[in-house]
Scaffold this motif. Structure first.
Motif, short mmCIF file in Angstrom:
data_model
loop_
_atom_site.label_atom_id
_atom_site.label_comp_id
_atom_site.label_asym_id
_atom_site.label_seq_id
_atom_site.Cartn_x
_atom_site.Cartn_y
_atom_site.Cartn_z
N VAL A 1 11.20 38.07 45.11
CA VAL A 1 10.21 39.25 44.92
C VAL A 1 9.12 39.08 43.71
O VAL A 1 8.00 39.47 43.97
CB VAL A 1 11.12 40.38 44.57
N THR A 2 9.50 38.55 42.60
CA THR A 2 8.45 38.48 41.43
C THR A 2 7.28 37.58 41.79
O THR A 2 6.23 37.80 41.55
CB THR A 2 9.07 37.74 40.43
N GLU A 3 7.64 36.60 42.65
CA GLU A 3 6.40 35.56 43.16
C GLU A 3 5.72 36.19 44.16
O GLU A 3 4.47 35.74 44.33
CB GLU A 3 7.21 34.45 43.89
N GLN A 4 5.97 37.35 44.77
CA GLN A 4 5.10 38.10 45.90
C GLN A 4 4.44 39.29 45.29
O GLN A 4 3.61 39.71 45.99
CB GLN A 4 6.10 38.57 47.04
N LYS A 5 4.73 39.55 43.93
CA LYS A 5 4.08 40.84 43.35
C LYS A 5 3.01 40.29 42.30
O LYS A 5 3.51 39.05 41.61
CB LYS A 5 5.11 41.64 42.94
N THR A 6 2.20 40.92 42.18
CA THR A 6 1.13 40.73 41.09
C THR A 6 1.51 41.40 39.82
O THR A 6 1.41 42.79 39.70
CB THR A 6 -0.28 41.05 41.38
N ILE A 7 1.89 40.79 38.89
CA ILE A 7 2.55 41.32 37.61
C ILE A 7 1.65 41.37 36.51
O ILE A 7 1.11 39.99 36.23
CB ILE A 7 3.94 40.61 37.11
#
Length: 223
Positions: free
Chosen positions: A217-223
C-alpha cells in the motif's frame, strides 16, 4: 520467505500472546454476575487490556515489518512500543478503543442487564448482538488498520497525523484488506483440526501478510 525464520517468529508471537493474556487476566477482575458493578468492571478491564495490548501489537508489527524488509529482528521486539513513544501509541489506541467500546456497548448492556443464561433464545440473541457489534466495529476501524505499522515506520508523525495517514493509505484498499482477512478463515479452521499446532506457522504467516500488505500500500501511494 518465512520458513527460515519460523522458529524465531513463532517465539516472538508466543511471547506477545503470553504478555497479552497476562494483561487481559489482570485487567479482568474476578467479579461475576450482572448489574452496574460487573458492567463497569468489564468495561474498565476491556479498555485497559485493549490499550496495553495495542502497545504489544505495535511491537509485533515492528518485528514483522523488519523481517519482511530483511532487517535484524529479535523476539523481544514485541516490547518496542513500551520503549519508543508509548504516550503517542496510547493516544492512538485510546481513539481506536473508544470506537470499539461504543460499538460493543449495545452487546455489553444487553449481556449484563437483560440476558438470561438459562434461556437459549436469550443466549442466541446475545451472540447475534455481539457478532453484529463486532462487524460494525471492524468496518468503522478499517481505515485505521495501518496505524500500528505507521507508528513504527513513520515515528516522527504525531498521533493525529498517524491516524490521518492510515486513512490516506487505506483509500481504495478496503476490499483488498477484507479479502485478506477472509483468506485466513480456511487456514484457521485447518489449524483447529491440529488442536492449535498449526498456529506455530499460521500466526507468523498472518502477521507477515499484514506487513506485506502495508508495504504494498505504501509503495502505491505518494507520501
Amino acid at each position: 520467505n518465512l520458513l527460515p525464520f519460523l522458529g524465531i517468529s513463532a517465539t516472538t508471537v508466543l511471547i506477545a500472546s503470553i504478555i497479552q493474556t497476562v494483561i487481559a487476566s489482570i485487567a479482568s477482575l474476578p467479579i461475576t454476575g450482572t448489574g452496574f458493578l460487573t458492567f463497569f468492571t468489564y468495561e474498565a478491564g476491556f479498555i485497559i487490556s485493549s490499550l496495553l495490548g495495542g502497545i504489544i501489537h505495535v511491537g509485533i508489527c515492528k518485528y514483522f515489518l523488519a523481517l519482511i524488509t530483511e532487517k535484524k529482528v529479535a523476539p523481544f521486539d514485541v516490547l518496542h512500543g513500551f520503549r519508543h513513544s508509548p504516550d503517542k501509541i496510547l493516544s492512538v489506541n485510546i481513539f481506536m478503543t473508544f470506537i470499539e467500546v461504543i460499538c460493543l456497548l449495545p452487546y455489553a448492556v444487553y449481556y449484563y442487564f437483560f440476558a438470561n443464561a438459562a434461556d437459549k433464545q436469550s443466549v442466541l440473541l446475545s451472540l447475534s448482538i455481539f457478532l453484529l457489534c463486532e462487524a460494525i466495529a471492524f468496518l468503522i476501524l478499517l481505515p485505521f488498520s495501518l496505524t500500528s505499522f505507521i507508528l513504527v515506520d513513520m515515528p516522527d508523525l504525531s498521533a493525529a497525523k498517524t491516524i490521518k495517514m492510515s486513512c490516506y493509505l487505506m483509500k481504495k484498499h478496503y476490499f483488498k484488506l477484507i479479502g485478506l482477512y477472509l483468506s485466513f478463515i480456511p487456514l484457521s479452521l485447518a489449524s483447529l483440526i491440529t488442536f492449535g499446532i498449526g498456529d506455530i506457522w499460521l500466526k507468523p504467516y498472518i502477521h507477515s501478510c499484514f506487513a506485506e500488505f502495508y508495504l504494498t500500500v505504501t509503495e502505491q501511494k505518494t507520501i
